[in-house]
Design a protein around this motif. Sequence first.
Motif, PDB file in Angstrom:
ATOM      1  N   ARG A 277      -0.806   4.226  -3.420  1.00  0.00           N
ATOM      2  CA  ARG A 277      -1.007   4.315  -1.971  1.00  0.00           C
ATOM      3  C   ARG A 277      -2.193   5.230  -1.675  1.00  0.00           C
ATOM      4  NH1 ARG A 277       0.105   6.693   2.913  1.00  0.00           N
ATOM      5  NH2 ARG A 277       1.291   5.385   4.370  1.00  0.00           N
ATOM      6  N   ILE A 291      -1.208  -1.041   3.907  1.00  0.00           N
ATOM      7  CA  ILE A 291      -0.065  -0.514   3.141  1.00  0.00           C
ATOM      8  C   ILE A 291       1.180  -1.409   3.227  1.00  0.00           C
ATOM      9  CG2 ILE A 291       1.512   1.477   2.849  1.00  0.00           C
ATOM     10  CD1 ILE A 291      -1.393   1.830   1.714  1.00  0.00           C
ATOM     11  N   GLN A 295       3.056  -2.190  -0.107  1.00  0.00           N
ATOM     12  CA  GLN A 295       4.045  -1.141  -0.361  1.00  0.00           C
ATOM     13  C   GLN A 295       5.096  -1.503  -1.415  1.00  0.00           C
ATOM     14  OE1 GLN A 295       4.402   2.002   0.374  1.00  0.00           O
ATOM     15  NE2 GLN A 295       6.498   2.214  -0.434  1.00  0.00           N
ATOM     16  N   ASP A 307       4.031   4.324  -2.921  1.00  0.00           N
ATOM     17  CA  ASP A 307       3.912   5.753  -2.582  1.00  0.00           C
ATOM     18  C   ASP A 307       4.275   6.629  -3.772  1.00  0.00           C
ATOM     19  OD1 ASP A 307       6.556   4.508  -1.855  1.00  0.00           O
ATOM     20  OD2 ASP A 307       7.126   6.622  -1.878  1.00  0.00           O
TER      21      ASP A 307
END
Length: 650
Positions: A277, A291, A295, A307
Amino acid sequence: MSNSYDRYLGMHREITRRDFMNGAALAIGTSWLPRLPTWDSLEVQEPQNETGYYPPTRIGLRGSHPGSFEVAHSLRDGTFWDSAGEPVDTGESYDLVIVGAGISGLSAAYFFREQAGKSARVLILENHDDFGGHAKRNEFHLGGRLHLLNGGTLSIDSPTPYSTVADGLLKKLGVDPPQFEKKDVKVYRSLGLRSAVFFDKETFDEDRLVTAPGRGWRGEFDHPSEAQNAWKEFLAKTPLSPQVQRDISRIETGKIDFMPGLPSAEKKARLSKMSYRDFLINVVKADPGVIPFYQRQTEGEWGVGIDAEPALDCWGIGLPGFDGMGLDPGAAPHMSYSAAGYANGGFYDFHFPDGNASIARLLVRELILDAVDGHTAEDIVTAQVDYNRLDRQAASVRLRLNSTVVRVQNIGPPSSAKEVQVLYASARKVFRVRAKGCVLACWNMVIPYLCPDLPDAQKEALHYLVKVPLVYTSVGIKKWTSFQKLGIRHVSAPGSYWADVSLNWSMHMGAYRTPTNPDDPILIHLSRTPCKPGLPPREQQKIGRYELLTTPFEVFERNIRDQLARILKDGGFDPARDIEAITVNRWPHGYGYEYNPLFDPDWPEDQRPNVIGRKRFGRITIANTDSAATAYTDTAIDQAYRAVNELKES
Ligand SMILES: Cc1cc2nc3c(=O)[nH]c(=O)nc-3n(C[C@H](O)[C@H](O)[C@H](O)COP(=O)(O)OP(=O)(O)OC[C@H]3O[C@@H](n4cnc5c(N)ncnc54)[C@H](O)[C@@H]3O)c2cc1C
């Protein structure tokens, strides 16, 4: 949700919901530990010797099904022994007791018999109502035909080559992955069905289904210009903003060096210290709107999103953005086990129609005479398993289901013990057996509760590895003309409850035939990885586990119906009419934890929690994938081999 929408979805339809109450009755407390039924309130479980006992066809809430975990949770909470009566001595004595009938436990039995001879007496105890552990078979009979899917472990795949031991076991079972790969009959390709992405209105402001740019989800292009055009075309159809489209196009098809002037090793070192990320936002300088698209693309591999995964590991598993960076091929320091392996080329990729449940069945066929019919690794797919034969007094190997082990103790000091005592709970009673040794092929986190006498450092190490929660769901539908009409076979849904939806794997094997006519019933596979972006992975996994254990079946079901209805609406799918059966395989304790270079210390090999945790303790040894800090079938087999050998050496 309105009643009329529920009716449209078919929430009133008669499909099995026998496990619904287990979820619905739960109150979500503020405590970390889910408030679940206590073990002494459980219905007495169906004995496996009862006629017609055949768990693979059970539907509803499966995986860690109600009845499988209450005893262990009560042991963890310190309440078990309050209501457990005096253990009943079975008078049984074995050469080996194995805790856990997953691939590791069954392999341990196989290796032990190879060494000790076929007359060696082995008891395998398993808390679930079926054997195989994560390698679980989902079996449906729709339209007069057998349909299979994996309820958990799917593939004989691994980032690293199978060891001589693991490969040797497959060969002895007659499994030849390179040959078997040809069993995929590519029905969907012949019908021109492709991958697609579903953008949901909650995340992307409107519902839109867009066919993916290439044949596979990400590509397979012969020429870079083909890729650029295909991606542009794909992105133009999405509800993403023009800037986000430009940035995704740059990431997917650009050849940009985002760290110009640095040698490859330095780039890799830097990429290993930032999340994917952060790489996209701070190095690629992409719009944050990219994102939501990326993700969840690491969830299937590690159970958490981008993340929490290092950019270098994402390069290792093939995520985009690195093509112009001149990174030398091959693994680098500070990579996770999987990413390093895949960076070096990966290994096999084959699966049976029911995933590695076929390996579990092949092992049981070897271990227990007359329990599983057939002779080959192909006929195992449709072989009958007679559960009544798994636990017979006269047999040298006995497999006892619905039996949670609650205590394993060396008889006498661990250094000189010649025997162990094993206590297990079944049907609200506690039973005692004895053995010359015990292999714990169960999960690391339960072992300290079974063996409270273990050294504290070992117990702490065993607790370190927090397994990854996952849900694999199998849905039977009447026909798949909606998929055909839309030209799709697999849908990635980056913002939806279920991240992936796909038609069943298309393969013929032995007498098993995959459906080829879209007017016939078929199974759909859906997956979800519950996690909480922003937290360290082990915290995300604890929250995900809590979510899984406290989600009622009705919530899973409504999300299945709602998502399929929205994705397939232009194909004429009717959720109330078309859905025939649902099996939700929830795995609160799923993949074995793999060290994450962003969050875990870079311990020397002998100080890794899995190495400390798996130490032999007298006549007790420890197998299972947790012992290797990975989640692959080859390691389950390798760890079984080690654990059996450690017993021999002691
Ligand atoms: C959804 C999912 C998909 C996966 N896909 C793949 C894949 O495609 N390829 C791959 O290589 N790997 C995959 N894996 C990883 C999988 O964990 C391993 O490949 C392998 O199946 C693990 O085998 P095991 O015997 O080590 O553990 P498990 O299968 O977990 O077996 C351990 C058994 O011990 C039992 N047990 C625990 N405590 C007790 C107790 N106190 N008493 C009695 N029994 C107990 C457990 O219930 C369990 O049945 C997947 C895992 C999951 C969850």
